[in-house]
Design a protein around this motif. Structure first.
Motif, PDB file in Angstrom:
ATOM      1  N   SER A  78      31.371  34.575  21.403  1.00  0.00           N
ATOM      2  CA  SER A  78      32.366  35.639  21.405  1.00  0.00           C
ATOM      3  C   SER A  78      33.249  35.521  20.161  1.00  0.00           C
ATOM      4  CB  SER A  78      33.221  35.561  22.671  1.00  0.00           C
ATOM      5  OG  SER A  78      34.351  36.395  22.564  1.00  0.00           O
ATOM      6  N   VAL A  79      33.278  36.577  19.355  1.00  0.00           N
ATOM      7  CA  VAL A  79      34.111  36.573  18.156  1.00  0.00           C
ATOM      8  C   VAL A  79      35.587  36.504  18.531  1.00  0.00           C
ATOM      9  CG1 VAL A  79      34.834  37.994  16.196  1.00  0.00           C
ATOM     10  CG2 VAL A  79      32.408  37.748  16.726  1.00  0.00           C
ATOM     11  N   LEU A  80      35.966  37.213  19.587  1.00  0.00           N
ATOM     12  CA  LEU A  80      37.371  37.205  19.999  1.00  0.00           C
ATOM     13  C   LEU A  80      37.765  35.842  20.568  1.00  0.00           C
ATOM     14  CD1 LEU A  80      37.651  40.741  21.638  1.00  0.00           C
ATOM     15  CD2 LEU A  80      38.107  40.041  19.285  1.00  0.00           C
ATOM     16  N   VAL A 129      34.371  36.458  27.441  1.00  0.00           N
ATOM     17  CA  VAL A 129      33.118  35.706  27.301  1.00  0.00           C
ATOM     18  C   VAL A 129      32.079  36.229  28.289  1.00  0.00           C
ATOM     19  CG1 VAL A 129      32.059  33.435  27.487  1.00  0.00           C
ATOM     20  CG2 VAL A 129      34.313  33.671  26.445  1.00  0.00           C
ATOM     21  N   VAL A 130      32.501  36.453  29.533  1.00  0.00           N
ATOM     22  CA  VAL A 130      31.559  36.966  30.535  1.00  0.00           C
ATOM     23  C   VAL A 130      31.138  38.393  30.180  1.00  0.00           C
ATOM     24  CG1 VAL A 130      31.271  37.516  32.976  1.00  0.00           C
ATOM     25  CG2 VAL A 130      32.497  35.460  32.300  1.00  0.00           C
ATOM     26  N   MET A 147      44.430  28.377  37.839  1.00  0.00           N
ATOM     27  CA  MET A 147      44.881  29.705  38.224  1.00  0.00           C
ATOM     28  C   MET A 147      44.163  30.777  37.417  1.00  0.00           C
ATOM     29  SD  MET A 147      46.872  31.554  40.122  1.00  0.00           S
ATOM     30  CE  MET A 147      48.005  30.342  40.772  1.00  0.00           C
ATOM     31  N   SER A 148      43.983  30.554  36.113  1.00  0.00           N
ATOM     32  CA  SER A 148      43.261  31.519  35.277  1.00  0.00           C
ATOM     33  C   SER A 148      41.818  31.678  35.747  1.00  0.00           C
ATOM     34  CB  SER A 148      43.294  31.073  33.810  1.00  0.00           C
ATOM     35  OG  SER A 148      44.606  31.062  33.306  1.00  0.00           O
ATOM     36  N   ILE A 149      41.184  30.560  36.112  1.00  0.00           N
ATOM     37  CA  ILE A 149      39.803  30.624  36.602  1.00  0.00           C
ATOM     38  C   ILE A 149      39.732  31.431  37.895  1.00  0.00           C
ATOM     39  CG2 ILE A 149      37.895  29.251  37.507  1.00  0.00           C
ATOM     40  CD1 ILE A 149      38.716  27.045  35.542  1.00  0.00           C
ATOM     41  N   SER A 150      40.702  31.220  38.785  1.00  0.00           N
ATOM     42  CA  SER A 150      40.714  31.961  40.050  1.00  0.00           C
ATOM     43  C   SER A 150      40.889  33.455  39.810  1.00  0.00           C
ATOM     44  CB  SER A 150      41.850  31.441  40.944  1.00  0.00           C
ATOM     45  OG  SER A 150      41.708  30.062  41.203  1.00  0.00           O
ATOM     46  N   VAL A 151      41.843  33.813  38.943  1.00  0.00           N
ATOM     47  CA  VAL A 151      42.087  35.225  38.642  1.00  0.00           C
ATOM     48  C   VAL A 151      40.853  35.853  37.997  1.00  0.00           C
ATOM     49  CG1 VAL A 151      43.458  36.791  37.206  1.00  0.00           C
ATOM     50  CG2 VAL A 151      44.591  34.959  38.475  1.00  0.00           C
ATOM     51  N   ALA A 152      40.254  35.156  37.031  1.00  0.00           N
ATOM     52  CA  ALA A 152      39.088  35.705  36.344  1.00  0.00           C
ATOM     53  C   ALA A 152      37.906  35.863  37.292  1.00  0.00           C
ATOM     54  CB  ALA A 152      38.710  34.800  35.168  1.00  0.00           C
ATOM     55  N   THR A 153      37.699  34.901  38.179  1.00  0.00           N
ATOM     56  CA  THR A 153      36.553  34.968  39.095  1.00  0.00           C
ATOM     57  C   THR A 153      36.668  36.158  40.035  1.00  0.00           C
ATOM     58  OG1 THR A 153      36.329  32.556  39.001  1.00  0.00           O
ATOM     59  CG2 THR A 153      35.250  33.699  40.821  1.00  0.00           C
ATOM     60  N   ILE A 154      37.844  36.330  40.634  1.00  0.00           N
ATOM     61  CA  ILE A 154      38.045  37.485  41.521  1.00  0.00           C
ATOM     62  C   ILE A 154      37.879  38.788  40.742  1.00  0.00           C
ATOM     63  CG2 ILE A 154      39.701  38.676  43.004  1.00  0.00           C
ATOM     64  CD1 ILE A 154      40.930  35.945  43.634  1.00  0.00           C
ATOM     65  N   CYS A 176      33.892  45.071  34.935  1.00  0.00           N
ATOM     66  CA  CYS A 176      34.298  43.737  35.380  1.00  0.00           C
ATOM     67  C   CYS A 176      35.161  43.006  34.362  1.00  0.00           C
ATOM     68  CB  CYS A 176      33.065  42.889  35.723  1.00  0.00           C
ATOM     69  SG  CYS A 176      32.087  42.364  34.299  1.00  0.00           S
ATOM     70  N   SER A 177      35.181  43.452  33.102  1.00  0.00           N
ATOM     71  CA  SER A 177      35.914  42.737  32.064  1.00  0.00           C
ATOM     72  C   SER A 177      37.238  43.426  31.769  1.00  0.00           C
ATOM     73  CB  SER A 177      35.087  42.647  30.778  1.00  0.00           C
ATOM     74  OG  SER A 177      33.953  41.838  30.982  1.00  0.00           O
ATOM     75  N   THR A 178      38.262  42.625  31.581  1.00  0.00           N
ATOM     76  CA  THR A 178      39.582  43.128  31.204  1.00  0.00           C
ATOM     77  C   THR A 178      39.666  43.270  29.689  1.00  0.00           C
ATOM     78  OG1 THR A 178      40.606  42.066  33.115  1.00  0.00           O
ATOM     79  CG2 THR A 178      42.062  42.653  31.305  1.00  0.00           C
ATOM     80  N   SER A 179      40.368  44.312  29.233  1.00  0.00           N
ATOM     81  CA  SER A 179      40.537  44.519  27.801  1.00  0.00           C
ATOM     82  C   SER A 179      41.430  43.425  27.222  1.00  0.00           C
ATOM     83  CB  SER A 179      41.147  45.893  27.530  1.00  0.00           C
ATOM     84  OG  SER A 179      41.499  46.027  26.175  1.00  0.00           O
TER      85      SER A 179
END
Length: 511
Positions: A283-285, A177-178, A97-104, A143-146
């Motif tokens: 990615s440091v975070l 990461v992306v 589910m996380s992969i699907s949300v991140a991809t969209i 494209c990246s979420t905070s």
């Protein structure tokens, strides 16, 4: 020999820093009680007290740079807390589910950003339009979420351990990461290069660090941690068995003289992972989150030990040593430093405002489409249930004689049917969508790099040559980042208030 002479700060500096800290905490407290979006107040205080509005009247540039550095330290600690408190078993189960949300959430902003190509911008030679490279750079910025905003929202709403919270954590980590990959892509394209390794290195390094950690944690780190905590327990518990051997006696003497050893070990793990990530361009975070997960995993290996070790759980350790300074100083500094990065005085130009609002709406819709992943899961289960009627699946396993033990497939089907019979999870879908909308620090970073590297270029409608500066495009991107960073937490706060007022049973499986 150079040195910094000690000077007593003036009353102006003392009052400025004091009012800054008090306002950050006071405004956050009020907005958290109203809408669980105190971070919005901290960002606005940063705009007013920082360079965008206040200039250097209240806080000097050196102070603001120091606050920015301390704020990033707070972001690392916030992500580390996320790793400590996240349910790792649930994270593994909801990875799809996380992969699907991140991809969209990654693809849709880039796709919709090419609409910028039809908007005219002023240049030295008349009206010009963004180049495809500028459209891609704008999409990369949005494209990246905070990550910090996501963890702050989940923490204020108390949703870190829920399924929807774990899905958001996984998606936000992938976005981070992306986001690093996007930084390298924009920088490489701005320099005119096409090197593949320089672009792929952050994602290879980040997931390589994850794989190495997964391999070492059970077989190397866990025995060392268990051996150390066993000696800590023997020094604290007078009823523990006496250790024998010179090495055991030496370790016992050393650990008995080191106060707060669990805190020191956990912090050492965080520092080691963050340092390794910085050296390998990961990615440091992401490394901070892995460190939190490793500490949580290692602590969990001691669950069979006595109450002395049980008392020192990761959450208790974080509450005791980290939480006060994080909540009152470092995390507010982080969100205030986002406010320092907003060029508010340049954004309110007539041609910039309407383009910024239009682009903000597009980017809000683009990230909001991640809610489709929630609906997809719901309707896929619903279709599977409709294809195989429940009665047929249950009666197929009716035994010839009564038995007391129910068939496992029957209980699974009944549980699945109980979830499907409820209405579609509209509220959960909206919650996921709004939580992913906030952009924050990574958006400002990529936008600034895009401008400085020269990828925000303009060109004539039919002209082959790229011309003009991308200052206006940069301001439009900043508009979108700012509005999305405000709309996301506010929307989540409204939805969380609604969830608190309704029966939790209506959201079984998510909360």
């Amino acid at each position: 020999m150079p040195y910094l002479p000690y000077e007593e700060p003036g009353i102006t500096t003392i009052l400025s820093l004091t009012s800054f800290l008090l306002l950050l905490n006071g405004v956050r407290y009020i907005l958290d009680r109203l809408l669980y979006c105190g971070i919005i107040g901290e960002i606005l205080i940063g705009v007013i007290w920082g360079l965008p509005v206040g200039g250097t009247a209240w806080l000097t540039k050196g102070m603001q740079e120091t606050i920015q550095a301390l704020g990033y330290l707070g972001l690392i600690g916030l992500v580390f807390e996320g790793g400590l408190t996240t349910n790792l078993a649930l994270l593994r189960k909801t990875a799809y589910m996380s992969i699907s949300v991140a991809t969209i959430g990654l693809l849709m902003p880039i796709a919709l950003s090419f609409i910028l190509l039809v908007l005219p911008f002023s240049s030295s030679s008349g009206a010009a339009y963004p180049s495809p490279l500028a459209g891609f750079s704008a999409g990369a910025s949005l494209c990246s979420t905070s990550l910090g905003t996501t963890f702050a929202i989940l923490s204020s709403a108390g949703m870190q351990q829920t399924r929807v919270g774990v899905v958001l954590v996984g998606a936000a980590m992938m976005d981070d990461v992306v986001g690093l990959v996007m930084v390298n892509i924009v920088t490489t394209l701005g320099e005119g290069g096409t090197g593949g390794w320089s672009i792929a290195r952050p994602i290879v390094a980040s997931f390589g660090l994850l794989l190495v950690t997964l391999a070492l944690a059970p077989f190397v780190l866990s025995p060392v941690w268990r051996w150390t905590t066993a000696h800590v327990r023997s020094t604290r518990d007078p009823n523990a068995e006496e250790t024998t051997g010179p090495l055991q006696q030496t370790v016992k003497r050393l650990t008995s003289r080191i106060p707060h050893l669990n805190f020191i070990l956990a912090t050492a793990v965080l520092i080691i992972f963050v340092t390794i990530a910085a050296f390998i361009d990961a990615s440091v975070l992401f490394a901070a989150f892995i460190a939190g997960g490793v500490v949580s995993f290692l602590w969990g290996r001691n669950q069979d030990q006595d109450e002395i070790v049980q008392r020192d759980s990761p959450s208790v350790m974080y509450e005791q040593y980290f939480k006060s300074v994080m909540d009152c100083i470092l995390v507010p500094f982080f969100f205030a430093s986002i406010g320092f990065s907003i060029p508010i005085t340049d954004m309110f130009q007539g041609s910039i405002v309407w383009k910024g609002i239009v682009y903000s709406i597009l980017m809000t819709i683009a990230k909001g489409l991640v809610s489709l992943a929630i609906y997809y899961e719901y309707f896929s289960k619903w279709l599977r249930t409709k294809k195989k009627p429940i009665i047929a699946r249950i009666t197929r396993h009716i035994p010839l004689r009564p038995i007391s033990r129910p068939h496992p497939d029957t209980s699974r089907v009944e549980a699945e049917t109980e979830q499907i019979t409820s209405s579609p999870p509209h509220t959960i879908a909206l919650l996921v969508g709004f939580a992913m909308i906030a952009r924050g620090e990574i958006g400002f970073l990529i936008a600034s790099l895009s401008q400085s590297s020269g990828t925000l270029t303009l060109k004539k409608m039919d002209g082959p040559d790229t011309q003009g500066s991308g200052e206006e495009i940069f301001l439009v991107i900043v508009w979108a980042v700012v509005i999305c960073t405000i709309v996301g937490p506010v929307g989540v706060g409204i939805i969380v208030r609604r969830l608190r007022q309704r029966d939790p049973a209506a959201y079984r499986g998510w909360l």
